[in-house]
Design an enzyme around this catalytic site. Sequence first.
Site, short mmCIF file in Angstrom:
data_model
loop_
_atom_site.label_atom_id
_atom_site.label_comp_id
_atom_site.label_asym_id
_atom_site.label_seq_id
_atom_site.Cartn_x
_atom_site.Cartn_y
_atom_site.Cartn_z
N GLU A 1 -75.62 -72.16 -49.27
CA GLU A 1 -74.34 -72.70 -48.79
C GLU A 1 -74.37 -72.80 -47.28
OE1 GLU A 1 -69.49 -72.23 -49.17
OE2 GLU A 1 -70.81 -71.23 -50.61
N ASP B 1 -76.92 -70.29 -37.26
CA ASP B 1 -77.17 -71.68 -37.59
C ASP B 1 -77.82 -71.83 -38.96
OD1 ASP B 1 -77.84 -74.36 -37.67
OD2 ASP B 1 -78.82 -74.39 -35.71
N ASP C 1 -66.61 -78.80 -40.46
CA ASP C 1 -65.82 -79.35 -39.35
C ASP C 1 -66.00 -80.87 -39.33
OD1 ASP C 1 -64.72 -80.10 -36.85
OD2 ASP C 1 -65.11 -78.09 -36.06
N LYS D 1 -63.38 -87.31 -33.85
CA LYS D 1 -63.54 -88.30 -32.79
C LYS D 1 -64.90 -88.98 -32.90
CE LYS D 1 -60.49 -85.93 -29.51
NZ LYS D 1 -60.37 -85.29 -28.17
N ASP E 1 -61.42 -82.41 -46.94
CA ASP E 1 -60.03 -82.86 -47.03
C ASP E 1 -59.72 -83.81 -45.87
OD1 ASP E 1 -58.14 -80.67 -45.03
OD2 ASP E 1 -60.28 -80.46 -45.35
N GLU F 1 -58.86 -74.55 -48.88
CA GLU F 1 -58.55 -75.75 -49.65
C GLU F 1 -57.10 -75.72 -50.13
OE1 GLU F 1 -59.58 -77.69 -53.95
OE2 GLU F 1 -61.21 -76.63 -52.92
#
Length: 233
Positions: free
Chosen positions: A62, A114, A136, A140, A172, A214
Amino acid sequence: MTAYKDGDPTTLNRLYGRSIGKPLRAQQQELVDSFLPKIAVPEEGPVTAQRLFGEDCPLHFEIGFGGGEHLAYRADLLPDHGFIGAEPFVNGVAQALTHVRDQRLANVRLHAGDALQVLARVPDGALTMAYLLHPDPWPKARHAKRRMMNDGPVQMIADKLKPGGEFRFGTDHPVYVRHALMVMQRFTHVFDWVAEGPDSFRKRPSGWCETRYENKARTQMGHEVWYFRFRRK
């Protein structure tokens, strides 16, 4: 930096976003200091099921597990599978450690940092499943190269999955949905989109739990949530 310059998380060589939030409570700090080293992914060398769990079990990864709810749910659901989770946000790591401890999950290994650095050390074709849930979105355009759904990371995920392995992606954010589908369109030779109908990406598949994030996005923020499954050819 614009969306039209070359680059993605595999070439930027840095993490964006916060890694530290509110100060950890004493018990959380104790978990990070004492428990995390016991279940941490080794800092060097190959990342294999045999090395982490002592047997050649199916391996899941994950990317950015948040608070670890989904990771813990899957690990509890599949106790004979091995699970690797990577997350740079130390508060999320502390929450995940609580899940692992309280649920006595012996089949979980964590990395506080990371995800791509760990994923790169997984042998090609070793993963049964890979998850990227609510990353994330960097909405932009000039930040588009920071998105994990980009050619470099998707190619790495494809390389690490075994034939028939599954990549699950959820978000989402509508901007991210459009961006992700454009990226995946370039990988139709590698992945099949698993869909049972035109609206299947609006229905949470079985074995995919609803996390607190969520639920908040859906009930408090009024966001629609999309679920995608891609099978490695």
